[in-house]
Design a protein around this motif. Sequence first.
Motif, PDB file in Angstrom:
ATOM      1  N   GLY A   1      38.203  26.670  39.627  1.00 44.82           N
ATOM      2  CA  GLY A   1      37.837  28.008  40.093  1.00 44.82           C
ATOM      3  C   GLY A   1      38.629  28.391  41.344  1.00 44.82           C
ATOM      4  O   GLY A   1      39.147  29.502  41.442  1.00 44.82           O
TER       5      GLY A   1
ATOM      6  N   LEU B   1      41.992  29.368  40.405  1.00 45.70           N
ATOM      7  CA  LEU B   1      42.011  30.740  39.865  1.00 45.70           C
ATOM      8  C   LEU B   1      42.022  31.793  40.964  1.00 45.70           C
ATOM      9  O   LEU B   1      42.836  32.713  40.933  1.00 45.70           O
ATOM     10  CB  LEU B   1      40.765  30.970  39.008  1.00 45.70           C
ATOM     11  CG  LEU B   1      40.885  30.874  37.504  1.00 45.70           C
ATOM     12  CD1 LEU B   1      39.590  31.320  36.848  1.00 45.70           C
ATOM     13  CD2 LEU B   1      42.030  31.721  36.976  1.00 45.70           C
TER      14      LEU B   1
ATOM     15  N   SER C   1      45.233  34.223  41.817  1.00 45.12           N
ATOM     16  CA  SER C   1      45.052  35.685  41.793  1.00 45.12           C
ATOM     17  C   SER C   1      45.490  36.289  43.121  1.00 45.12           C
ATOM     18  O   SER C   1      46.153  37.327  43.150  1.00 45.12           O
ATOM     19  CB  SER C   1      43.596  36.053  41.528  1.00 45.12           C
ATOM     20  OG  SER C   1      43.183  35.476  40.322  1.00 45.12           O
TER      21      SER C   1
ATOM     22  N   ASN D   1      44.762  26.562  29.464  1.00 46.88           N
ATOM     23  CA  ASN D   1      44.900  27.363  30.684  1.00 46.88           C
ATOM     24  C   ASN D   1      43.622  27.190  31.512  1.00 46.88           C
ATOM     25  O   ASN D   1      42.655  26.562  31.048  1.00 46.88           O
ATOM     26  CB  ASN D   1      45.206  28.838  30.397  1.00 46.88           C
ATOM     27  CG  ASN D   1      44.126  29.516  29.582  1.00 46.88           C
ATOM     28  OD1 ASN D   1      42.982  29.063  29.551  1.00 46.88           O
ATOM     29  ND2 ASN D   1      44.461  30.598  28.925  1.00 46.88           N
TER      30      ASN D   1
ATOM     31  N   GLU E   1      41.288  29.225  32.434  1.00 47.99           N
ATOM     32  CA  GLU E   1      40.075  29.878  31.951  1.00 47.99           C
ATOM     33  C   GLU E   1      39.378  29.041  30.872  1.00 47.99           C
ATOM     34  O   GLU E   1      38.155  28.871  30.911  1.00 47.99           O
ATOM     35  CB  GLU E   1      40.390  31.285  31.417  1.00 47.99           C
ATOM     36  CG  GLU E   1      40.742  32.309  32.496  1.00 47.99           C
ATOM     37  CD  GLU E   1      42.184  32.220  33.026  1.00 47.99           C
ATOM     38  OE1 GLU E   1      42.937  31.310  32.596  1.00 47.99           O
ATOM     39  OE2 GLU E   1      42.556  33.054  33.870  1.00 47.99           O
ATOM     40  N   THR E   2      40.146  28.518  29.916  1.00 52.14           N
ATOM     41  CA  THR E   2      39.515  27.703  28.863  1.00 52.14           C
ATOM     42  C   THR E   2      39.069  26.349  29.415  1.00 52.14           C
ATOM     43  O   THR E   2      38.085  25.775  28.957  1.00 52.14           O
ATOM     44  CB  THR E   2      40.452  27.453  27.663  1.00 52.14           C
ATOM     45  OG1 THR E   2      41.743  27.184  28.145  1.00 52.14           O
ATOM     46  CG2 THR E   2      40.486  28.624  26.723  1.00 52.14           C
TER      47      THR E   2
ATOM     48  N   ALA F   1      35.750  27.058  30.911  1.00 46.30           N
ATOM     49  CA  ALA F   1      34.736  27.318  29.871  1.00 46.30           C
ATOM     50  C   ALA F   1      34.330  26.010  29.179  1.00 46.30           C
ATOM     51  O   ALA F   1      33.143  25.769  28.947  1.00 46.30           O
ATOM     52  CB  ALA F   1      35.277  28.313  28.851  1.00 46.30           C
TER      53      ALA F   1
END
Lengths: 318, 266
Positions: free
Chosen positions: A80, A83, A87, B48, B50-51, B54
Amino acid sequence: MSDKEIKNLEEIFEQRIARDEKIEPKDWMPEKYRKTHIRQISQHAHSEIIGMLPEGNWITRAPSLRRKVALLAKVQDEAGHGLYLYSACETLGISREELYEQLHSGKAKYSSIFNYPTITWADMGAIGWLVDGAAIINQVPLCSTSYGPYARAMVRVCKEESFHQRQGFEIMMKLAQGAPEQKELAQDALNRWWWPSLMMLGPTDAESVHTEQSMKWKLKRKTNDELRQQFIDQTVPQAELIGLTIPDPDLKWNEERQSYDFGEIDWDEFWQVVKGHGPCNKERLDARVNAWEEGTWVRDAAVAYAEKQEEKKLKQAI
Amino acid sequence: MSTIESSSRMKTNTTDISEVLIQYIYGIADNALILGQRLSELCGHGPNLETDIAGTNIALDLLGQTRGYYQYAAQLKGGDTTEDDIAYLRTEREYKNVLLVEQPNKHFGYVIARQFLYDMFHVMLLEKLQNSQDPTLAAIAKKGIKEVRYHQRFSSDWIKRLGDGTPESHEKIQEAINTLWTYTDELFHMTEADKKAVDMGVGVDASALKGEYYTRVRELLDASTLEVPEMKWFQKGGKQGIHTEHMGYLLADLQYMQRTYPGMKW
């Protein structure tokens, strides 16, 4: 734009920073400011995702369900953080693909600490306690850095990091208070992670090339040596509290400075690892490159599917 | 009948009921543990970020459910038994998960196919388990169903993306579905403990879910331009503790610390 106009903009820019105003993505900024920020934020993002690997190494072998879930959640937090930071970095006009490319080609750096192996469960405690502890000391000042998206990302990152640090310390405490074998695991992990954690706060001020400019832009508020001293002063009493010994025979309290004096850091080792010759540099990078390459067909499929859905919608609209 | 006899018979009955419940719980919870373990192998290695996140979420949900079930089983076992004794200290033959969930992460297509084939069943199972007359199991199911519906949406969406994405992804996901199909039938087999749990009103009759399961799966595969495998022979054994060769390695990882340092607290 004439040189004079640029100089004028630069002056206004420096004044804004001096007034502690946040710089936002659409604001004018000197090219060097943009580049420095891309370098630092991306290094930070890369460190988060490379940092998932040494701890990920113990998820399947965590000794209890409670520890397994906590470790899994921690490593997920790091994804996280990666990420948010990617960004934030993208707002400076660089794509995620370019950033990955820089990491995979070895052009971009990440925190060298993650090039050390995690060989026992106690390393999960040591990383949380020491590595996250050092990271927090580095990162808390960044919550008020001049670049808005970075500062805001760091507020979230720091909250989670301090939770991780407590979790790591708790793992160490439990080991230190456990059976003799467990205490031995804890001491051994401290012995192996102590010096690399000190190195994590960066080269000495005399050797640090970016410090001056970074201080001006509030990318840094204290020098590497100041941060290192702060880390040592904070950590030594914690080790004492749980009955572990810091592996530094020269460590002693200096009454006059109200700080600990400490032994010589092996900077040759630091530069060796930074230059790519640490115990796990190759494994870490290979793992990232493999994950990315093996995921190509998956990402391509997602794009192709989204395009097909878009076409279908268009056709229906006509 | 003397009082002593009657009380001893009652005791036997309670022990029997607990034992049935414990075995029934293993049959559900071991699936969550082993699938959670498989997914957690992937943390940090996803296609990636995001996966990756998840997939880890799903692992966390499954391990959370596992803890709920095992804590209940530990309570039924009584004494000093803990959730970790159940998770870590059984022999391979004592784990009752289906073969499907222990299959390895050969590539992302296998991860998604395994997840999808299990999620479709898992949702149906928990929908029914919410009505269990055992309040603890009903409560675990009520909490879990929300999570599992999300898992099903995630895996179904990826089945569609991979099935109707590129020719390469279509081929890969079809291959995974074809390979794992042989493990689907076992989901509906009823063990002795399952049958007794149904009779007691606490368990779900999984065999009754079969028709609806294959209808739902078929619909989604159709919508994803994928073929439904034609298969006459299915694999089974997990529910009796007879696993595939993959299981031993999975357990070697899982149990490593508990076996190396017996009896310690972490």
